[in-house]
Every structure is written in structure tokens, then in C-alpha cells.
Design a protein around this motif. Structure first.
Motif, PDB file in Angstrom:
ATOM      1  N   ALA A 356       0.857  -1.424   0.022  1.00 20.24           N
ATOM      2  CA  ALA A 356       0.088   0.470   0.063  1.00 20.24           C
ATOM      3  C   ALA A 356       0.755   1.320   0.101  1.00 20.24           C
ATOM      4  N   VAL A 357       1.664   1.382   1.194  1.00 21.90           N
ATOM      5  CA  VAL A 357       2.683   2.658   1.121  1.00 21.90           C
ATOM      6  C   VAL A 357       3.040   2.940  -0.588  1.00 21.90           C
ATOM      7  N   GLN A 358       3.701   1.326  -1.372  1.00 23.36           N
ATOM      8  CA  GLN A 358       4.545   1.475  -2.841  1.00 23.36           C
ATOM      9  C   GLN A 358       3.115   2.439  -4.299  1.00 23.36           C
ATOM     10  N   ASP A 359       1.755   2.365  -3.459  1.00 22.42           N
ATOM     11  CA  ASP A 359       0.791   2.142  -4.555  1.00 22.42           C
ATOM     12  C   ASP A 359       0.783   3.793  -4.752  1.00 22.42           C
ATOM     13  N   PRO A 360       0.930   3.913  -6.469  1.00 24.19           N
ATOM     14  CA  PRO A 360       0.848   5.329  -6.703  1.00 24.19           C
ATOM     15  C   PRO A 360      -0.227   6.865  -5.932  1.00 24.19           C
ATOM     16  N   SER A 361      -2.030   6.045  -5.605  1.00 25.00           N
ATOM     17  CA  SER A 361      -2.743   6.228  -4.556  1.00 25.00           C
ATOM     18  C   SER A 361      -2.371   6.724  -3.267  1.00 25.00           C
ATOM     19  N   ALA A 362      -1.035   6.475  -2.680  1.00 26.05           N
ATOM     20  CA  ALA A 362      -0.869   6.853  -1.453  1.00 26.05           C
ATOM     21  C   ALA A 362      -0.346   8.340  -1.510  1.00 26.05           C
ATOM     22  N   GLY A 363       0.451   9.081  -2.772  1.00 19.51           N
ATOM     23  CA  GLY A 363       0.643   9.914  -3.110  1.00 19.51           C
ATOM     24  C   GLY A 363       0.137  10.991  -2.159  1.00 19.51           C
ATOM     25  N   GLY A 364      -0.877  10.892  -2.394  1.00 17.90           N
ATOM     26  CA  GLY A 364      -1.942  11.802  -2.399  1.00 17.90           C
ATOM     27  C   GLY A 364      -2.877  11.672  -1.168  1.00 17.90           C
ATOM     28  N   ASN A 365      -2.545  10.760  -0.025  1.00 17.68           N
ATOM     29  CA  ASN A 365      -3.204  10.815   0.960  1.00 17.68           C
ATOM     30  C   ASN A 365      -2.686  12.250   1.785  1.00 17.68           C
ATOM     31  N   PRO A 366      -3.931  12.850   2.763  1.00 16.92           N
ATOM     32  CA  PRO A 366      -3.501  14.085   3.824  1.00 16.92           C
ATOM     33  C   PRO A 366      -2.108  13.685   5.001  1.00 16.92           C
ATOM     34  N   ILE A 367      -2.198  12.500   4.657  1.00 19.24           N
ATOM     35  CA  ILE A 367      -1.222  11.479   6.179  1.00 19.24           C
ATOM     36  C   ILE A 367       0.028  11.039   5.071  1.00 19.24           C
ATOM     37  N   ALA A 368       1.205  11.413   5.321  1.00 20.26           N
ATOM     38  CA  ALA A 368       1.963  10.633   4.945  1.00 20.26           C
ATOM     39  C   ALA A 368       2.411   9.013   5.125  1.00 20.26           C
ATOM     40  N   PHE A 369       1.269   8.155   4.853  1.00 20.72           N
ATOM     41  CA  PHE A 369       1.539   6.805   6.321  1.00 20.72           C
ATOM     42  C   PHE A 369       2.468   6.108   6.095  1.00 20.72           C
ATOM     43  N   SER A 370       3.032   5.356   7.039  1.00 27.66           N
ATOM     44  CA  SER A 370       3.927   4.668   6.422  1.00 27.66           C
ATOM     45  C   SER A 370       3.449   3.232   6.597  1.00 27.66           C
ATOM     46  N   ALA A 371       4.254   2.612   6.392  1.00 33.80           N
ATOM     47  CA  ALA A 371       3.989   0.817   5.737  1.00 33.80           C
ATOM     48  C   ALA A 371       3.120   0.591   7.098  1.00 33.80           C
ATOM     49  N   ALA A 372       3.542   0.368   8.308  1.00 34.60           N
ATOM     50  CA  ALA A 372       3.104  -0.216   9.395  1.00 34.60           C
ATOM     51  C   ALA A 372       1.568   0.650  10.062  1.00 34.60           C
ATOM     52  N   VAL A 373       1.008   1.693   9.642  1.00 34.29           N
ATOM     53  CA  VAL A 373       0.501   2.057   9.535  1.00 34.29           C
ATOM     54  C   VAL A 373      -0.651   1.704   8.700  1.00 34.29           C
ATOM     55  N   TYR A 374      -0.712   1.570   7.001  1.00 30.25           N
ATOM     56  CA  TYR A 374      -1.226   0.963   6.697  1.00 30.25           C
ATOM     57  C   TYR A 374      -1.845  -0.710   6.688  1.00 30.25           C
ATOM     58  N   SER A 375      -0.452  -1.086   7.819  1.00 31.54           N
ATOM     59  CA  SER A 375      -1.053  -1.950   7.947  1.00 31.54           C
ATOM     60  C   SER A 375      -2.067  -2.510   9.042  1.00 31.54           C
ATOM     61  N   GLN A 376      -1.957  -1.345  10.375  1.00 32.24           N
ATOM     62  CA  GLN A 376      -3.085  -1.619  10.945  1.00 32.24           C
ATOM     63  C   GLN A 376      -3.788  -0.557  10.325  1.00 32.24           C
TER      64      GLN A 376
END
Length: 391
Positions: A356-376
Motif C-alpha cells: 500500500a505504501v508503494q501504491d501511487p495513490s498513497a501519494g495523495g493521502n493527507p498524511i504520509a502513512f508508513s507501511a506499519a500504519v497501512y498495516s494497522q
């Protein structure tokens, strides 16, 4: 008021019941004399497809059908369609169906005259400039669902089966040259698909509205798109032959895809990942993930969501009232509350976060989540825990 129109934003669009009848003139206007109609197996034998083929042939335009498209289209689907396109001497594509058909059709059109492989045009850097633009075939798009808005997009989401990852294939000329938004072709859509695709349109508008890039026009489009969905999606689900509701949902879907040039976010970053890993319906994934990603972003989007809640005329407008509306809205549409309800478990949480953190859509998220946050967030969406405590 008759819901009809001819628009030119972001591409020439004809809106209104019965506008499918204009397919032959649309092909002629695009310089298409022999069209490959790309659709999915479920639609291939339905009247809307046979009618489209007949209308083309009656006007002297050759038309054949390719329908070997999966719910999450793969590179292999595109290659198979491309082989048919090249062998058949076609000079254009009619994309008729849901987002999967439209995405596959646009990718086939892109590849019509290319020598590089499909993945060479992944939306990374300036890869698109490697394409021979003059060799891209024109596309006429006729969406049969109100969800992805792919009919007004310049990209396709295609699954790389070998690596179990969804990739965005992009070129500015992948934008269809003509769009026909005919609500009559959507009236047979079952309620659960109407709901899931409509929630996909909501996720596009909502993530575009919350994205951080500067694009006031897209922000305004997203705001109104959300209002249209709030008003008309329940009616489209409850009464599938309501042409006003179906028209407004088609328009709201196109608005979402127009607006998300501003950016998407965590819903799509996780949904793309889960679609690649589990082959689940994209709109349904976004619908389930929606409140969990909203809560994770709350600290930076609360003011914007409060403004949105006022625009939607929600009682006691604020983040909590909007979140409660989302939860109630989903429940009324029979959208599951957890990923567990569609047989997704937490075992792959680490992998989901990394993808998820590598998906291009992640770049538009209001917060730059880490992989750990996406996992949570993913774990919370599986288990149903709707809290910011672990973010």
C-alpha cells in the motif's frame, strides 16, 4: 427538467437516455471504420451489446466483440485483446461495460501500435513519453456502471499477475475521444453492484476532496459529486429503473474521476493492494475501507470534513456527523462493515502495508502513512475496530 446535455469537460460527452443510438456517428466522428467492442463476458450476450454492434453495422461500420476480461483486468487480458485487435484490422475501440472493461479497452487502444511491452507505460516518471502517440487507437466509452469514471480517465489499472500487484498504465491520449452516458444501459445492474460501484464513485470524490494538492476546480467538482451521490445512490439501488437517479449517478461517477486528478489516497492504496492479492471487487473494497481511512486521517482533514458536512446539510455538522452518515449510508446499502465479511483475514497484514505504501495513490493521502500504519488500518478494517488509538 430533461437530464440531457453535450459537454466538453474533460472530453466530449453526450448525456441522456437513449444516447447509445449515437454510437455510429460517434465512431465516424472519431475516424473509426472498424471497431473492436471490448466488454466483459456477462454483458457480451445482452441486448445493449448486440444493439451497439447492430447500430454500427447498419451504418457501415465494422464491429466485432472481445469479452475475455476479468473483474480485475490483467496484463494477459490486454495481450489477448491486443492480438484480436491487430489480427482483425481494427482502427478503433468501443469500450462498453464497467471499469474493468473500460480499463482493458483503453489499454488495448494504447498498445495498438506500440513496440514496447505494456508495463513500459506504468505511471512512473515520464514513462508515457516512450509511447508512439500517433499509434494509439481512438476509444469511444460507454459506461454501464456508475463507479470508476474510467470513461474520463487517462489511465488504466491493470493487474500484473506475475507479481500480484496492480499497476497504473498512463498516457494523456488514453482519454476516450467521446463518451456516451446513457442511463438506460445501467438500469439492469443488480442492487448490490449498483451500491458497490456507487460507493466507488463516492470514494473517488471524497479522496479527491481530501487530497492536499492545489486544484480548486477539482475540489469543487468533488464536493458536488458527493452531494449527488448522497441524494441519488439510495434511489438507484432501491429502484433500478429510475432514469433520473441513474443519470445523476453516471454524472457523479464521471465527476469523481475528473476530480481525482487532484489525487486519491489511502482507500485506494489499500484497495488496489487487496484487489491484486484477493481479486475482490474494487468498489466494495473502497466502501469497506472508507471509514477506517477517514478516521486515520482525522487529525488533518477535520476542518475540511466539517465544511463538507455543512454542504451536505448534515445535522450538527462536523467530522463525527459525517462519519456517522458514512456508516449509516453504507449500512442502508448493505455494504459490509469489515473485510472479514468478504473472507479477508489479517495474515497478510505486513505485506498489505508494504504494498500500500508503494501504491501511487498513497501519494495523495493527507498524511504520509508508513507501511506499519497501512498495516494497522488494514487490520482494523478486518476486525472492525474504528479508532484512532492505534494510528
Amino acid at each position: 427538467m430533461a437530464l440531457q446535455g453535450n459537454w466538453n469537460y474533460p472530453t466530449p460527452m453526450t448525456v441522456g437516455a437513449g444516447c447509445l443510438d449515437q454510437i455510429a456517428s460517434a465512431c465516424r466522428g472519431a475516424g473509426i471504420s472498424r471497431a473492436l467492442l471490448v466488454t466483459d463476458p456477462g454483458l457480451a450476450e445482452l441486448p445493449m451489446v448486440t444493439q451497439t454492434v447492430a447500430l454500427c453495422r447498419e451504418a457501415g461500420i465494422g464491429c466485432e466483440v472481445f469479452s475475455k476480461i476479468q473483474g480485475n483486468p490483467t496484463g494477459e487480458n490486454v495481450e489477448d485483446g491486443l492480438a484480436v485487435y491487430r489480427q482483425g484490422g481494427f482502427d478503433g475501440v468501443i469500450a462498453l461495460g464497467g471499469g474493468s472493461s473500460l480499463d482493458a479497452a483503453k489499454a488495448i487502444a494504447l498498445m495498438a501500435g506500440q513496440t514496447l511491452p505494456l508495463w513500459a507505460f506504468e505511471d512512473v516518471g515520464d514513462n508515457w513519453q516512450q509511447a508512439n502517440a500517433e499509434a494509439i487507437a481512438p476509444v469511444i466509452a460507454i459506461p454501464t456502471t456508475a463507479g470508476t469514471g474510467s470513461e474520463v480517465g487517462r489511465a488504466s489499472v491493470i493487474t500484473d499477475s506475475a507479481n500480484h500487484v496492480k499497476k497504473i498504465i498512463f498516457h494523456p491520449q488514453m482519454l476516450p475521444v467521446r463518451v456516451l452516458l446513457d442511463p438506460q444501459v445501467t438500469t439492469g445492474l443488480p442492487p448490490h453492484i449498483t451500491a458497490a460501484t456507487g460507493m466507488d464513485a463516492l470514494s473517488h470524490n471524497l479522496e479527491a476532496y481530501c487530497a492536499t494538492s492545489y486544484h480548486p476546480m477539482a475540489e469543487g467538482i468533488a464536493l458536488e459529486g458527493i452531494r449527488l451521490i448522497k441524494t441519488y445512490l439510495p434511489q438507484a439501488v432501491a429502484q433500478g429503473d429510475d432514469l433520473e437517479a441513474r443519470t445523476q449517478m453516471l454524472v457523479a461517477s464521471s465527476m469523481g474521476a475528473t476530480a481525482f486528478q487532484r489525487g486519491l489516497g489511502g482507500m485506494h492504496a489499500i484497495a488496489h493492494t487487496l484487489g491484486a492479492l484477493y481479486n475482490k471487487h474494487h468498489g466494495l473494497l473502497n466502501a469497506i475501507l472508507m471509514p477506517y481511512v477517514l478516521v486515520a486521517n482525522r487529525s488533518v482533514i477535520e476542518d475540511k470534513i466539517t465544511h463538507l458536512a455543512r454542504y451536505l446539510d448534515l445535522p450538527e455538522p462536523g467530522f463525527d456527523s459525517f462519519l456517522n452518515w458514512i456508516l449509516d449510508f453504507r449500512a442502508a446499502l448493505n455494504i459490509p462493515h469489515t473485510l472479514a465479511e468478504i473472507d479477508i483475514t489479517v495474515e497478510e497484514a505486513g505485506r498489505v502495508g508494504e504494498m500500500a505504501v508503494q501504491d501511487p495513490s498513497a501519494g495523495g493521502n493527507p498524511i504520509a502513512f508508513s507501511a506499519a500504519v497501512y498495516s494497522q488500518i488494514f487490520v482494523d478494517a478486518v476486525t472492525g475496530r474504528l479508532t484512532t488509538a492505534s494510528i
